[in-house]
Design a protein around this motif. Sequence first.
Motif, PDB file in Angstrom:
ATOM      1  N   SER A   2       4.152 -10.896  -8.917  1.00  0.00           N
ATOM      2  CA  SER A   2       5.014 -11.433  -9.963  1.00  0.00           C
ATOM      3  C   SER A   2       4.615 -12.866 -10.310  1.00  0.00           C
ATOM      4  CB  SER A   2       6.478 -11.385  -9.512  1.00  0.00           C
ATOM      5  OG  SER A   2       7.323 -12.011 -10.458  1.00  0.00           O
ATOM      6  N   PHE A   3       4.277 -13.655  -9.310  1.00  0.00           N
ATOM      7  CA  PHE A   3       3.886 -15.053  -9.526  1.00  0.00           C
ATOM      8  C   PHE A   3       2.602 -15.152 -10.343  1.00  0.00           C
ATOM      9  CE2 PHE A   3       1.365 -18.705  -7.964  1.00  0.00           C
ATOM     10  CZ  PHE A   3       2.172 -19.741  -8.421  1.00  0.00           C
ATOM     11  N   LEU A   4       1.611 -14.331 -10.035  1.00  0.00           N
ATOM     12  CA  LEU A   4       0.337 -14.392 -10.740  1.00  0.00           C
ATOM     13  C   LEU A   4       0.436 -13.850 -12.162  1.00  0.00           C
ATOM     14  CD1 LEU A   4      -2.104 -13.261  -7.888  1.00  0.00           C
ATOM     15  CD2 LEU A   4      -1.651 -15.581  -8.686  1.00  0.00           C
ATOM     16  N   GLU A   5       1.345 -12.914 -12.396  1.00  0.00           N
ATOM     17  CA  GLU A   5       1.467 -12.312 -13.720  1.00  0.00           C
ATOM     18  C   GLU A   5       2.407 -13.092 -14.631  1.00  0.00           C
ATOM     19  OE1 GLU A   5       2.617  -8.280 -13.178  1.00  0.00           O
ATOM     20  OE2 GLU A   5       0.617  -7.600 -12.561  1.00  0.00           O
ATOM     21  N   THR A   6       3.463 -13.674 -14.077  1.00  0.00           N
ATOM     22  CA  THR A   6       4.480 -14.339 -14.903  1.00  0.00           C
ATOM     23  C   THR A   6       4.610 -15.827 -14.615  1.00  0.00           C
ATOM     24  OG1 THR A   6       6.306 -13.915 -13.346  1.00  0.00           O
ATOM     25  CG2 THR A   6       5.776 -12.171 -14.932  1.00  0.00           C
ATOM     26  N   GLY A   7       4.012 -16.292 -13.509  1.00  0.00           N
ATOM     27  CA  GLY A   7       4.175 -17.686 -13.125  1.00  0.00           C
ATOM     28  C   GLY A   7       5.484 -17.966 -12.435  1.00  0.00           C
ATOM     29  N   ARG A   8       6.201 -16.930 -12.020  1.00  0.00           N
ATOM     30  CA  ARG A   8       7.525 -17.079 -11.406  1.00  0.00           C
ATOM     31  C   ARG A   8       7.630 -16.219 -10.170  1.00  0.00           C
ATOM     32  NH1 ARG A   8      11.843 -13.753 -11.745  1.00  0.00           N
ATOM     33  NH2 ARG A   8      13.918 -14.638 -11.279  1.00  0.00           N
ATOM     34  N   VAL A   9       8.160 -16.812  -9.099  1.00  0.00           N
ATOM     35  CA  VAL A   9       8.417 -16.059  -7.870  1.00  0.00           C
ATOM     36  C   VAL A   9       9.775 -15.379  -7.997  1.00  0.00           C
ATOM     37  CG1 VAL A   9       8.791 -16.226  -5.380  1.00  0.00           C
ATOM     38  CG2 VAL A   9       7.031 -17.632  -6.465  1.00  0.00           C
ATOM     39  N   PRO A  10       9.893 -14.083  -7.729  1.00  0.00           N
ATOM     40  CA  PRO A  10      11.189 -13.406  -7.856  1.00  0.00           C
ATOM     41  C   PRO A  10      12.188 -13.900  -6.827  1.00  0.00           C
ATOM     42  CG  PRO A  10       9.593 -11.956  -6.814  1.00  0.00           C
ATOM     43  CD  PRO A  10       8.832 -13.181  -7.252  1.00  0.00           C
ATOM     44  N   SER A  11      13.453 -13.736  -7.123  1.00  0.00           N
ATOM     45  CA  SER A  11      14.498 -14.097  -6.179  1.00  0.00           C
ATOM     46  C   SER A  11      14.466 -13.152  -4.983  1.00  0.00           C
ATOM     47  CB  SER A  11      15.866 -14.040  -6.856  1.00  0.00           C
ATOM     48  OG  SER A  11      16.175 -12.700  -7.226  1.00  0.00           O
ATOM     49  N   VAL A  12      15.221 -13.498  -3.952  1.00  0.00           N
ATOM     50  CA  VAL A  12      15.250 -12.669  -2.744  1.00  0.00           C
ATOM     51  C   VAL A  12      15.749 -11.269  -3.074  1.00  0.00           C
ATOM     52  CG1 VAL A  12      16.319 -12.390  -0.476  1.00  0.00           C
ATOM     53  CG2 VAL A  12      15.534 -14.652  -1.210  1.00  0.00           C
ATOM     54  N   LYS A  13      16.788 -11.169  -3.886  1.00  0.00           N
ATOM     55  CA  LYS A  13      17.324  -9.858  -4.243  1.00  0.00           C
ATOM     56  C   LYS A  13      16.327  -9.061  -5.069  1.00  0.00           C
ATOM     57  CE  LYS A  13      21.449  -7.628  -6.127  1.00  0.00           C
ATOM     58  NZ  LYS A  13      22.794  -7.850  -6.737  1.00  0.00           N
ATOM     59  N   GLU A  14      15.672  -9.721  -6.034  1.00  0.00           N
ATOM     60  CA  GLU A  14      14.685  -9.031  -6.859  1.00  0.00           C
ATOM     61  C   GLU A  14      13.495  -8.554  -6.028  1.00  0.00           C
ATOM     62  OE1 GLU A  14      15.341 -11.509 -11.057  1.00  0.00           O
ATOM     63  OE2 GLU A  14      13.768 -12.101  -9.624  1.00  0.00           O
ATOM     64  N   GLY A  15      13.049  -9.393  -5.102  1.00  0.00           N
ATOM     65  CA  GLY A  15      11.927  -8.998  -4.246  1.00  0.00           C
ATOM     66  C   GLY A  15      12.259  -7.812  -3.374  1.00  0.00           C
ATOM     67  N   ASN A  16      13.488  -7.756  -2.859  1.00  0.00           N
ATOM     68  CA  ASN A  16      13.897  -6.616  -2.038  1.00  0.00           C
ATOM     69  C   ASN A  16      14.041  -5.350  -2.863  1.00  0.00           C
ATOM     70  OD1 ASN A  16      14.979  -7.237   1.032  1.00  0.00           O
ATOM     71  ND2 ASN A  16      14.949  -9.067  -0.241  1.00  0.00           N
ATOM     72  N   MET A  17      14.470  -5.479  -4.114  1.00  0.00           N
ATOM     73  CA  MET A  17      14.595  -4.301  -4.976  1.00  0.00           C
ATOM     74  C   MET A  17      13.236  -3.693  -5.286  1.00  0.00           C
ATOM     75  SD  MET A  17      17.758  -3.672  -5.418  1.00  0.00           S
ATOM     76  CE  MET A  17      17.662  -2.501  -6.769  1.00  0.00           C
ATOM     77  N   LYS A  18      12.177  -4.528  -5.303  1.00  0.00           N
ATOM     78  CA  LYS A  18      10.834  -4.036  -5.594  1.00  0.00           C
ATOM     79  C   LYS A  18      10.159  -3.413  -4.380  1.00  0.00           C
ATOM     80  CE  LYS A  18       9.893  -7.351  -9.312  1.00  0.00           C
ATOM     81  NZ  LYS A  18       9.011  -8.455  -9.770  1.00  0.00           N
ATOM     82  N   GLU A  19      10.765  -3.573  -3.213  1.00  0.00           N
ATOM     83  CA  GLU A  19      10.131  -3.089  -1.981  1.00  0.00           C
ATOM     84  C   GLU A  19      10.172  -1.577  -1.913  1.00  0.00           C
ATOM     85  OE1 GLU A  19      10.255  -3.967   2.825  1.00  0.00           O
ATOM     86  OE2 GLU A  19      11.884  -4.661   1.539  1.00  0.00           O
ATOM     87  N   ASN A  20       9.062  -0.978  -1.602  1.00  0.00           N
ATOM     88  CA  ASN A  20       8.950   0.475  -1.468  1.00  0.00           C
ATOM     89  C   ASN A  20       8.870   0.826   0.010  1.00  0.00           C
ATOM     90  OD1 ASN A  20       8.454   3.180  -1.706  1.00  0.00           O
ATOM     91  ND2 ASN A  20       6.410   2.978  -2.571  1.00  0.00           N
ATOM     92  N   PHE A  21       9.797   1.664   0.483  1.00  0.00           N
ATOM     93  CA  PHE A  21       9.802   1.990   1.908  1.00  0.00           C
ATOM     94  C   PHE A  21       9.676   3.481   2.179  1.00  0.00           C
ATOM     95  CE2 PHE A  21      14.106   1.013   0.364  1.00  0.00           C
ATOM     96  CZ  PHE A  21      14.739   2.226   0.506  1.00  0.00           C
ATOM     97  N   PHE A  22       9.184   4.242   1.187  1.00  0.00           N
ATOM     98  CA  PHE A  22       8.902   5.656   1.444  1.00  0.00           C
ATOM     99  C   PHE A  22       7.610   5.759   2.256  1.00  0.00           C
ATOM    100  CE2 PHE A  22      11.494   6.189  -2.445  1.00  0.00           C
ATOM    101  CZ  PHE A  22      12.459   7.025  -1.913  1.00  0.00           C
ATOM    102  N   PRO A  23       7.629   6.472   3.392  1.00  0.00           N
ATOM    103  CA  PRO A  23       6.447   6.512   4.266  1.00  0.00           C
ATOM    104  C   PRO A  23       5.240   7.178   3.639  1.00  0.00           C
ATOM    105  CG  PRO A  23       8.111   8.080   5.010  1.00  0.00           C
ATOM    106  CD  PRO A  23       8.750   7.248   3.941  1.00  0.00           C
ATOM    107  N   TRP A  24       5.441   8.108   2.695  1.00  0.00           N
ATOM    108  CA  TRP A  24       4.315   8.844   2.117  1.00  0.00           C
ATOM    109  C   TRP A  24       3.684   8.100   0.924  1.00  0.00           C
ATOM    110  CZ3 TRP A  24       9.340  10.764   2.384  1.00  0.00           C
ATOM    111  CH2 TRP A  24      10.103  10.605   1.225  1.00  0.00           C
ATOM    112  N   SER A  25       4.236   6.966   0.521  1.00  0.00           N
ATOM    113  CA  SER A  25       3.669   6.229  -0.617  1.00  0.00           C
ATOM    114  C   SER A  25       3.230   4.826  -0.238  1.00  0.00           C
ATOM    115  CB  SER A  25       4.710   6.148  -1.749  1.00  0.00           C
ATOM    116  OG  SER A  25       5.871   5.458  -1.310  1.00  0.00           O
ATOM    117  N   GLN A  26       3.051   4.584   1.061  1.00  0.00           N
ATOM    118  CA  GLN A  26       2.634   3.265   1.510  1.00  0.00           C
ATOM    119  C   GLN A  26       1.133   3.080   1.294  1.00  0.00           C
ATOM    120  OE1 GLN A  26       4.771   0.823   2.623  1.00  0.00           O
ATOM    121  NE2 GLN A  26       6.321   2.286   1.997  1.00  0.00           N
TER     122      GLN A  26
END
Length: 493
Positions: A315-339
């Motif tokens: 997000s920082f490299l594409e937009t110049g902005r670091v996402p908030s803690v909540k936004e970063g957690n929402m983007k996290e993928n925790f499915f074991p078959w898509s890691q």
Amino acid sequence: MAPLLEGPPPPPCPSKILMRESIRLSANLASPLKVRRGQGQGDDERERVLCCEVWGGKRYKYVGMGKGKGMAIGVAQAVPLHSSHNPFEDLITFIRSWVVPDGYPESVTSSYAPYMQWRALKYFFGGAMSVFTTRSLLHSVGIVGKGSASSAVAVNWVLKDGAGRIGKMLFARLGKKFDSDLKQLRFTSDLFMEFGAGIELATAAAPHLFLPFACAANVAKNIAAVTSTSTRSHIYRAFAQGENIGDVTAKGECISNIADLLGTGLSVYISKQNPSLLATFAVLSCGYIFCSYREVKSVVLNSLNNTRFAAAVESFLETGRVPSVKEGNMKENFFPWSQKQPVIIGARLIEAFQKPNDFLSVQPLFEKEKYIVTYNPLKGQAYALLREKSSSDDVMRAAFHAHLLLHVMQTSKKVEATRNPINYAKVDIFDSHTAYSTLSAADIQAEIADTCGRVSSLYSVFKNQAAQQGWRMSESLLNSGNARVLKIEEDEM
């Protein structure tokens, strides 16, 4: 805010070409040579120690072989150093990897060893006692009679529990992943829990296979149990606003037990109606997995593990902005078959570099750093090799540099494909096996040299923004490998 890396990369300028040649020349002088005379003129076989490495508690040196004055090294091999060839020491090293934390004894306090010694003895006596208590319980409810039959049933029951404990030990070797990837492991463990429940259900169809089925089910359920225990404190700590972690944990476990009792009561009522066993299990299992997904999704952690760090840097490299803690957690993928792991931190040299000359070419760029980054076009992955005694900030900086390099490589490939529509139709830019296979070693080295000039300023801005957004930057939960690059000692040349 505009992207930090915008527009197509400029064509190679004379200064970049000069830099590339300087890198090549310094690589040829980077380490001493040992010459083995060949049969013909110009066929001298030269041996060069590329670097030393410690991995899995053992030291290795990478030795490259080449011929001629140009010294184009085509083959490298990892040679163990100071090998004792003592199988007993190898066994001790293997056992230590299972039963002690990574970095022991420096990673724990001095009270850890006596605590675990007495705890192990306590569980030894408890395990010995369980055979007799289980036998008494089975006898009291009239399941078995006295004598050898009672003992056999009790032993089978204890064997089932013992198999579950083995499952705990196998999963416990994941070590630091319980700290860094707790969401992924928590959801995976719940899938194991349902798998174990399904195996238990299958015992009704094959009673003669009770013991193997029960053992397999207990292994799966104990894997879920050890994961729940190991990640519980981190999750409750994320909820606590002060020094009330004990109170938050106690109340959370109380709510879980109340819900468990209500679910047990409902199941007793439903079972009296004689419903379809398979259909009931399917409905309850789907409800369990869905709630597990929502449970893990609701956890908001302010630490940066590999997945959240990748989302923040992207997000920082594409937009110049670091996402908030909540936004970063929402983007996290925790499915074991898509890691997927586009960036490997703490990799070995043999994994990161295709050829020894590639390592020698980029090594001079990182003389003042505690890491080395590179890109493997065949795998479509960026690698960060860590030096000995690299700090938490060094690991985070190395990971940032590797993500920056990966972003630059992906961006340059997209630009190239856009300029040539024919190639764009043929090449999938997200396919790690084909997207970057056309890049030469010189192209990759030029991009690495370019990112070295930009990483300091970008990383400083990224750290400041991340701290302002609430991310905890004082420590890193990037789950890096344990390989470390060492300096070449005199006796290792």
